[in-house]
Design a protein around this motif. Structure first.
Motif, PDB file in Angstrom:
ATOM      1  N   LYS A   1       0.821  -1.209   0.000  1.00  0.00           N
ATOM      2  CA  LYS A   1       0.000   0.000   0.000  1.00  0.00           C
ATOM      3  C   LYS A   1       0.856   1.259   0.000  1.00  0.00           C
ATOM      4  CE  LYS A   1      -4.119  -1.622  -0.215  1.00  0.00           C
ATOM      5  NZ  LYS A   1      -4.939  -1.333  -1.427  1.00  0.00           N
TER       6      LYS A   1
ATOM      7  N   HIS B   1      -5.184  -0.541   8.577  1.00  0.00           N
ATOM      8  CA  HIS B   1      -6.066  -1.323   7.704  1.00  0.00           C
ATOM      9  C   HIS B   1      -7.444  -0.656   7.592  1.00  0.00           C
ATOM     10  CE1 HIS B   1      -3.721  -4.829   6.645  1.00  0.00           C
ATOM     11  NE2 HIS B   1      -3.285  -4.948   7.890  1.00  0.00           N
ATOM     12  N   GLU B   2      -7.976  -0.215   8.718  1.00  0.00           N
ATOM     13  CA  GLU B   2      -9.296   0.426   8.714  1.00  0.00           C
ATOM     14  C   GLU B   2      -9.270   1.734   7.940  1.00  0.00           C
ATOM     15  OE1 GLU B   2     -10.113   0.846  12.836  1.00  0.00           O
ATOM     16  OE2 GLU B   2     -10.794  -1.231  13.121  1.00  0.00           O
ATOM     17  N   GLU B   3      -8.220   2.547   8.164  1.00  0.00           N
ATOM     18  CA  GLU B   3      -8.138   3.848   7.501  1.00  0.00           C
ATOM     19  C   GLU B   3      -7.907   3.702   6.000  1.00  0.00           C
ATOM     20  OE1 GLU B   3      -5.082   5.853   9.621  1.00  0.00           O
ATOM     21  OE2 GLU B   3      -6.403   6.492  11.265  1.00  0.00           O
ATOM     22  N   VAL B   4      -7.057   2.751   5.621  1.00  0.00           N
ATOM     23  CA  VAL B   4      -6.793   2.526   4.203  1.00  0.00           C
ATOM     24  C   VAL B   4      -8.064   2.053   3.497  1.00  0.00           C
ATOM     25  CG1 VAL B   4      -5.618   0.991   2.567  1.00  0.00           C
ATOM     26  CG2 VAL B   4      -4.328   2.094   4.402  1.00  0.00           C
ATOM     27  N   GLU B   5      -8.769   1.126   4.135  1.00  0.00           N
ATOM     28  CA  GLU B   5     -10.012   0.619   3.536  1.00  0.00           C
ATOM     29  C   GLU B   5     -11.040   1.733   3.410  1.00  0.00           C
ATOM     30  OE1 GLU B   5     -13.402  -2.860   4.315  1.00  0.00           O
ATOM     31  OE2 GLU B   5     -11.661  -2.674   5.629  1.00  0.00           O
ATOM     32  N   ARG B   6     -11.191   2.540   4.479  1.00  0.00           N
ATOM     33  CA  ARG B   6     -12.155   3.641   4.429  1.00  0.00           C
ATOM     34  C   ARG B   6     -11.760   4.678   3.370  1.00  0.00           C
ATOM     35  NH1 ARG B   6     -11.720   5.116   9.193  1.00  0.00           N
ATOM     36  NH2 ARG B   6     -10.462   7.000   8.986  1.00  0.00           N
TER      37      ARG B   6
ATOM     38  N   GLU C   1     -10.005   4.234   0.616  1.00  0.00           N
ATOM     39  CA  GLU C   1     -10.213   3.721  -0.741  1.00  0.00           C
ATOM     40  C   GLU C   1     -11.692   3.708  -1.107  1.00  0.00           C
ATOM     41  OE1 GLU C   1      -8.216  -0.023  -0.814  1.00  0.00           O
ATOM     42  OE2 GLU C   1      -6.275   0.893  -1.312  1.00  0.00           O
ATOM     43  N   VAL C   2     -12.544   3.362  -0.151  1.00  0.00           N
ATOM     44  CA  VAL C   2     -13.991   3.368  -0.406  1.00  0.00           C
ATOM     45  C   VAL C   2     -14.461   4.792  -0.681  1.00  0.00           C
ATOM     46  CG1 VAL C   2     -16.267   2.993   0.603  1.00  0.00           C
ATOM     47  CG2 VAL C   2     -14.485   1.266   0.891  1.00  0.00           C
TER      48      VAL C   2
END
Length: 245
Positions: free
Chosen positions: A5, A190-195, A197-198
């Motif tokens: 990432k 992980h949570e921040e990257v996923e949020r 990208e969404v």
């Protein structure tokens, strides 16, 4: 995963930077078009007033005055259409600029996202450093204890072993704390990257849809403006040119 990432965010930052520059260029071009249409329209309106004046001076129904009257009307309608198109383009430009801020906003968030990943990397480095120090001290304790088993008792060696074991106790506590920190940072990353990208994906889709809508409305209304001008404008008969010779 997070290491990959980091590379993706670096590439994304470059792409968003180019997109941001392209967005600014698009807005500037639209602003220039709006200004040019407005200037052209006002010039046409001024020209129509001049032609009206010339027509009045030569006589409204004279052979020279009647064409000037038609020219003045054509310039007036064309100027009005151009001014209306200018205002429409300026309004559309403001809407486009507002939607394009999505690119600038996400570009501004990339450094923070990369910093978050760097924090995780630093936490991992701290954890690994403690483990290496623990392994090193354990090897030293084993060496000293082996020496003690092979040689006569040495108070200095005994004291050194005790100090190392005490250090190891503290390091084990630090290791547990570093492991917890690494887990927390990794989970947050992980949570921040996923949020991110969404939100970026949804934001870009919405931006493109709104841009298409703005362009569609602008094109349709511009077509109405200039179609109306064309419908209401009659061909101007300037008379036949005299044949040479």
């Amino acid at each position: 995963v997070l290491a990959r990432k980091r590379a993706e965010f670096k590439e994304m930052e470059a792409v968003l930077s180019r997109s941001s520059l392209a967005a600014e260029s698009l807005v500037q071009r639209m602003e220039k078009l709006a200004t040019a249409l407005g200037d052209f329209g006002l010039t046409c309106i001024k020209t129509s007033k001049f032609e009206d004046g010339e027509g009045e001076r030569l006589g409204k129904y004279s052979e020279a005055g009647e064409p000037l009257r038609s020219i003045a009307q054509s310039f007036r309608r064309g100027g009005t259409a151009s001014v209306r198109s200018s205002r429409l383009t300026r309004s559309g430009t403001e809407s486009m600029a507002a939607h394009l801020t999505n690119i600038h906003d996400h570009l501004g968030l990339v450094p923070a996202a990369r910093q978050g990943l760097r924090n995780r990397r630093q936490a991992l480095l701290s954890y690994r450093t403690i483990i290496q120090e623990i392994d090193s001290k354990k090897r030293r304790v084993a060496e000293l204890e082996q020496q003690g088993a092979q040689r006569t008792a040495d108070p200095h060696r005994t004291r050194k072993v005790a100090e190392l074991k005490k250090d190891l106790e503290g390091l084990e506590v630090s290791k547990a704390s570093a492991a917890d920190m690494l887990e927390q940072v990794s989970k947050r990353n992980h949570e921040e990257v996923e949020r991110y990208e969404v939100e970026r994906r949804e934001g870009h889709i919405e931006m493109l849809q709104e841009m298409c809508r703005v362009m569609q409305v602008m094109n349709e209304r511009n077509a109405e403006i200039w179609s109306s001008y064309k419908t209401n404008t009659e061909p101007i008969d300037l008379g036949e040119e005299e044949e040479e010779g």
